[in-house]
Design a protein around this motif. Structure first.
Motif, PDB file in Angstrom:
ATOM      1  N   PHE A  17      -3.654   8.032  40.227  1.00 25.03           N
ATOM      2  CA  PHE A  17      -4.571   8.636  39.263  1.00 25.03           C
ATOM      3  C   PHE A  17      -5.540   9.536  40.012  1.00 25.03           C
ATOM      4  O   PHE A  17      -5.836   9.300  41.202  1.00 25.03           O
ATOM      5  CB  PHE A  17      -5.335   7.554  38.487  1.00 25.03           C
ATOM      6  CG  PHE A  17      -4.440   6.594  37.753  1.00 25.03           C
ATOM      7  CD1 PHE A  17      -4.085   6.841  36.434  1.00 25.03           C
ATOM      8  CD2 PHE A  17      -3.922   5.472  38.381  1.00 25.03           C
ATOM      9  CE1 PHE A  17      -3.254   5.957  35.759  1.00 25.03           C
ATOM     10  CE2 PHE A  17      -3.088   4.590  37.718  1.00 25.03           C
ATOM     11  CZ  PHE A  17      -2.750   4.845  36.396  1.00 25.03           C
ATOM     12  N   ILE A  18      -6.035  10.573  39.336  1.00 24.43           N
ATOM     13  CA  ILE A  18      -6.928  11.536  39.970  1.00 24.43           C
ATOM     14  C   ILE A  18      -8.106  11.821  39.059  1.00 24.43           C
ATOM     15  O   ILE A  18      -7.977  11.865  37.832  1.00 24.43           O
ATOM     16  CB  ILE A  18      -6.181  12.847  40.315  1.00 24.43           C
ATOM     17  CG1 ILE A  18      -7.082  13.779  41.123  1.00 24.43           C
ATOM     18  CG2 ILE A  18      -5.658  13.532  39.065  1.00 24.43           C
ATOM     19  CD1 ILE A  18      -6.349  14.981  41.709  1.00 24.43           C
ATOM     20  N   CYS A  19      -9.233  12.006  39.671  1.00 27.46           N
ATOM     21  CA  CYS A  19     -10.443  12.383  38.924  1.00 27.46           C
ATOM     22  C   CYS A  19     -10.484  13.898  38.790  1.00 27.46           C
ATOM     23  O   CYS A  19     -10.408  14.613  39.808  1.00 27.46           O
ATOM     24  CB  CYS A  19     -11.681  11.882  39.654  1.00 27.46           C
ATOM     25  SG  CYS A  19     -13.236  12.411  38.877  1.00 27.46           S
ATOM     26  N   SER A  20     -10.578  14.389  37.578  1.00 23.06           N
ATOM     27  CA  SER A  20     -10.589  15.835  37.336  1.00 23.06           C
ATOM     28  C   SER A  20     -11.876  16.496  37.793  1.00 23.06           C
ATOM     29  O   SER A  20     -11.935  17.721  37.937  1.00 23.06           O
ATOM     30  CB  SER A  20     -10.375  16.108  35.837  1.00 23.06           C
ATOM     31  OG  SER A  20     -11.399  15.489  35.063  1.00 23.06           O
ATOM     32  N   GLU A  21     -12.932  15.692  38.056  1.00 28.47           N
ATOM     33  CA  GLU A  21     -14.204  16.250  38.487  1.00 28.47           C
ATOM     34  C   GLU A  21     -14.281  16.379  40.009  1.00 28.47           C
ATOM     35  O   GLU A  21     -14.550  17.448  40.547  1.00 28.47           O
ATOM     36  CB  GLU A  21     -15.356  15.367  37.978  1.00 28.47           C
ATOM     37  CG  GLU A  21     -15.478  15.317  36.472  1.00 28.47           C
ATOM     38  CD  GLU A  21     -15.876  16.660  35.887  1.00 28.47           C
ATOM     39  OE1 GLU A  21     -16.551  17.438  36.594  1.00 28.47           O
ATOM     40  OE2 GLU A  21     -15.516  16.932  34.724  1.00 28.47           O
ATOM     41  N   CYS A  22     -14.043  15.295  40.709  1.00 28.37           N
ATOM     42  CA  CYS A  22     -14.167  15.315  42.183  1.00 28.37           C
ATOM     43  C   CYS A  22     -12.830  15.340  42.898  1.00 28.37           C
ATOM     44  O   CYS A  22     -12.775  15.400  44.132  1.00 28.37           O
ATOM     45  CB  CYS A  22     -14.981  14.116  42.666  1.00 28.37           C
ATOM     46  SG  CYS A  22     -14.203  12.508  42.337  1.00 28.37           S
ATOM     47  N   GLU A  31     -12.451   3.571  34.104  1.00 26.99           N
ATOM     48  CA  GLU A  31     -13.122   4.264  33.006  1.00 26.99           C
ATOM     49  C   GLU A  31     -14.182   5.209  33.546  1.00 26.99           C
ATOM     50  O   GLU A  31     -14.412   6.303  33.013  1.00 26.99           O
ATOM     51  CB  GLU A  31     -13.752   3.239  32.051  1.00 26.99           C
ATOM     52  CG  GLU A  31     -12.743   2.419  31.257  1.00 26.99           C
ATOM     53  CD  GLU A  31     -11.900   3.293  30.347  1.00 26.99           C
ATOM     54  OE1 GLU A  31     -12.414   4.327  29.871  1.00 26.99           O
ATOM     55  OE2 GLU A  31     -10.726   2.935  30.117  1.00 26.99           O
ATOM     56  N   ILE A  32     -14.839   4.797  34.635  1.00 24.94           N
ATOM     57  CA  ILE A  32     -15.861   5.618  35.285  1.00 24.94           C
ATOM     58  C   ILE A  32     -15.439   5.812  36.740  1.00 24.94           C
ATOM     59  O   ILE A  32     -15.083   4.856  37.436  1.00 24.94           O
ATOM     60  CB  ILE A  32     -17.247   4.949  35.217  1.00 24.94           C
ATOM     61  CG1 ILE A  32     -17.693   4.799  33.760  1.00 24.94           C
ATOM     62  CG2 ILE A  32     -18.287   5.765  35.983  1.00 24.94           C
ATOM     63  CD1 ILE A  32     -19.004   4.066  33.593  1.00 24.94           C
ATOM     64  N   CYS A  33     -15.460   7.060  37.187  1.00 23.02           N
ATOM     65  CA  CYS A  33     -15.035   7.358  38.553  1.00 23.02           C
ATOM     66  C   CYS A  33     -15.987   6.708  39.550  1.00 23.02           C
ATOM     67  O   CYS A  33     -17.211   6.957  39.511  1.00 23.02           O
ATOM     68  CB  CYS A  33     -15.015   8.879  38.778  1.00 23.02           C
ATOM     69  SG  CYS A  33     -14.601   9.345  40.468  1.00 23.02           S
ATOM     70  N   LYS A  37     -19.033   9.073  39.507  1.00 21.27           N
ATOM     71  CA  LYS A  37     -19.636   8.401  38.352  1.00 21.27           C
ATOM     72  C   LYS A  37     -19.378   9.136  37.027  1.00 21.27           C
ATOM     73  O   LYS A  37     -20.097   8.911  36.048  1.00 21.27           O
ATOM     74  CB  LYS A  37     -21.156   8.250  38.551  1.00 21.27           C
ATOM     75  CG  LYS A  37     -21.563   7.601  39.867  1.00 21.27           C
ATOM     76  CD  LYS A  37     -20.911   6.233  40.062  1.00 21.27           C
ATOM     77  CE  LYS A  37     -21.357   5.607  41.387  1.00 21.27           C
ATOM     78  NZ  LYS A  37     -20.701   4.292  41.624  1.00 21.27           N
ATOM     79  N   SER A  38     -18.381   9.999  36.968  1.00 23.76           N
ATOM     80  CA  SER A  38     -18.049  10.690  35.724  1.00 23.76           C
ATOM     81  C   SER A  38     -17.269   9.756  34.819  1.00 23.76           C
ATOM     82  O   SER A  38     -16.429   8.975  35.286  1.00 23.76           O
ATOM     83  CB  SER A  38     -17.222  11.948  36.000  1.00 23.76           C
ATOM     84  OG  SER A  38     -17.944  12.852  36.806  1.00 23.76           O
ATOM     85  N   SER A  39     -17.508   9.850  33.514  1.00 22.67           N
ATOM     86  CA  SER A  39     -16.848   8.977  32.552  1.00 22.67           C
ATOM     87  C   SER A  39     -15.680   9.704  31.889  1.00 22.67           C
ATOM     88  O   SER A  39     -15.802  10.872  31.498  1.00 22.67           O
ATOM     89  CB  SER A  39     -17.849   8.525  31.483  1.00 22.67           C
ATOM     90  OG  SER A  39     -17.223   7.735  30.493  1.00 22.67           O
ATOM     91  N   GLY A  40     -14.536   9.022  31.803  1.00 18.48           N
ATOM     92  CA  GLY A  40     -13.360   9.580  31.131  1.00 18.48           C
ATOM     93  C   GLY A  40     -12.679  10.708  31.859  1.00 18.48           C
ATOM     94  O   GLY A  40     -11.928  11.480  31.263  1.00 18.48           O
TER      95      GLY A  40
END
Length: 501
Positions: A17-22, A31-33, A37-40
């Motif tokens: 899985f990858i965080c689209s923000e960082c 649910e929270i990176c 700390k970004s949600s969703g």
């Protein structure tokens, strides 16, 4: 997609899985990176299998019931049932094979029409024979035909190549140049530029740093050729490798690596600015091919049959002259190309150190030894104990058996001091029994010979219908066996002496 592959991708232990923000990657979904700390923002990484590297086109897998309209997908497999069905319904099927064309029909004919993409091709010729100007014009031709072309030189610097291109008046927008020797760097440039055609000149200058061997050694060349063969197949590009032929051992070395090459081209000097390029190996063509070019720093020109026949025949000295010993004209065919040549042969007593043979590269030693053995057996001419020198005006390699009668005649004329006129042409092959096999000379070729000034042809069993009603007068001398050759040469010499007297 195959079920087992889909199941493996959907399994938790192989899913990421990858965080689209960082853009941090995790093995489990949150649910929270934890990082930003970004949600969703956590999404599953979707992996779609591809058959080719994304730098050179992505091709989806095909199911059995799918048939691409333009043929097979690169690297794809077509089930035998699909082939059988196509053959039954359509009377056969045709897979469209992509190819690239230069601006020179003669060069393209060496590959059966066009060079097929995904192939590695070798151009082998002697040093200082004009390979670089020739292949640069070919590179320009591919570029002008819309094929992005990369030319890499391992011998010349960038400013040397720039100066050469200015002198040759090459200005093709799709032609890119580079100077390098490191094969890994070259592969990197191919990845970066994504060309359709790549030309490397010359192979002796390329090396792989990972190989513990000297540059230009057989090990380095073999490893570089293997890397190029992989690159041509994997990246679906056409690669031409240029190499120097420094002797018979070089040809043997490259023939031992023939499995790397889809075609091997021999680049040979004919005379002056004329060059012969013949196909030694052609994986995509059923018959041997050759082409003649007029090339130099000013340009490159393919010559058709009528043009090169007139040029070849003009090279020979067939005008009125005093008969000479060991000098005669010959005719033979190489890959369907009519060859006119002048052979100069001289023999003398061997020095105390033993006989010395000086044979031009165009004549194989095997042909020399075979003809000498035949002359010794049937004509009592012991030439193997003589010092001999043989030269051809047209220096392209001779592989045709029709040259053997010319070699035998020149050797006998020199051995017995028989002068021969310049308007005589010899053609024919000799078998081990001394019998001379007929030459496949056509009526059109005879007309060309007559127009060029040759009015005496020596061969065996020439077809009568081929020399009836010719445009000029030609005298034919049919000779059935080499044991009659000395008498025939004496007769020709006597006739010429009476005519000139």
């Amino acid at each position: 997609m195959r079920p087992e592959l889909k199941a493996a991708l959907d399994a938790d232990e192989s899913t990421s899985f990858i965080c689209s923000e960082c853009e941090t990657i995790f093995d489990t979904r949150f649910e929270i990176c934890p990082q930003c700390k970004s949600s969703g923002s956590i999404d599953k990484i979707e992996i779609t299998p591809k058959l080719y590297d994304e730098d050179f086109g992505l091709f989806e897998e095909y199911e059995e019931d799918e048939w691409p309209e333009d043929g097979l997908p690169p690297g794809g497999l077509l089930p035998a049932s699909k082939i059988s069905l196509a053959s039954a319904t359509d009377g056969g099927f045709e897979v469209k094979i992509k190819s690239c064309a230069s601006s020179f029909a003669g060069f393209d004919s060496l590959f059966g029409g066009k060079a097929v993409i995904g192939t590695l091709n070798l151009l082998l010729g002697e040093g200082s024979s004009g390979k670089t100007p020739f292949i640069l014009k070919i590179a320009e031709g591919y570029s002008l035909n819309g094929h992005k072309t990369l030319y890499v030189s391992s011998e010349e610097s960038s400013w040397q190549m720039s100066d050469r291109l200015q002198r040759m008046n090459i200005n093709a927008p799709g032609l890119f140049l580079n100077s390098a020797g490191d094969m890994d760097f070259v592969i990197g440039e191919i990845d970066r530029l994504k060309p359709e055609v790549v030309i490397l000149d010359s192979m002796s200058g390329f090396f792989k740093k990972s190989v513990d061997a000297m540059q230009s050694s057989g090990v380095q060349i073999r490893e570089c050729c293997a890397a190029l063969a992989r690159a041509a197949r994997d990246k679906n590009i056409t690669i031409f490798a240029v190499a120097n032929n420094v002797g018979s051992s070089t040809m043997r070395e490259y023939k031992s690596m023939a499995h790397f090459f889809d075609s091997i081209l021999s680049f040979e000097v004919i005379y002056g600015d004329l060059r012969l390029v013949r196909s030694v190996k052609a994986r995509n063509s059923n018959s041997p091919a050759a082409a003649v070019f007029r090339c130099g720093h000013g340009g490159l020109e393919s010559l058709d049959e009528s043009e090169y026949e007139s040029v070849f025949s003009a090279i020979l000295d067939r005008g009125p002259r005093e008969p000479e010993i060991g000098v005669l004209n010959c005719f033979y065919s190489e890959c369907g190309i009519s060859m006119y040549n002048e052979l100069q042969f001289i023999s003398s007593e061997a020095p105390s150190g033993g006989p010395a043979w000086e044979i031009c590269p165009g004549i194989s030693r095997e042909t020399f030894e075979t003809v000498f053995m035949i002359l010794e057996k049937y004509c009592d001419a012991v030439l193997r104990n003589k010092s001999v020198r043989a030269r051809l005006k047209n220096t392209a390699a001779v592989t045709s058996g029709d040259f053997e009668l010319s070699l035998a005649a020149a050797a006998l004329a020199s051995y017995y001091d028989i002068p021969l006129p310049g308007n005589v042409l010899f053609t024919g092959a000799i078998d081990y029994s001394g019998r001379i096999r007929p030459s496949d000379i056509t009526r059109e070729q005879l007309n060309n010979l007559s127009a060029s000034g040759f009015n005496i042809i020596v061969s065996s069993n020439l077809k009568k219908e081929n020399f009836e009603n010719l445009h000029g007068e030609i005298d034919f001398y049919n000779i059935q066996n080499v044991k009659y050759l000395r008498d025939l040469l004496s007769r020709l010499s006597l006739t010429a002496e009476k005519t000139n007297g």
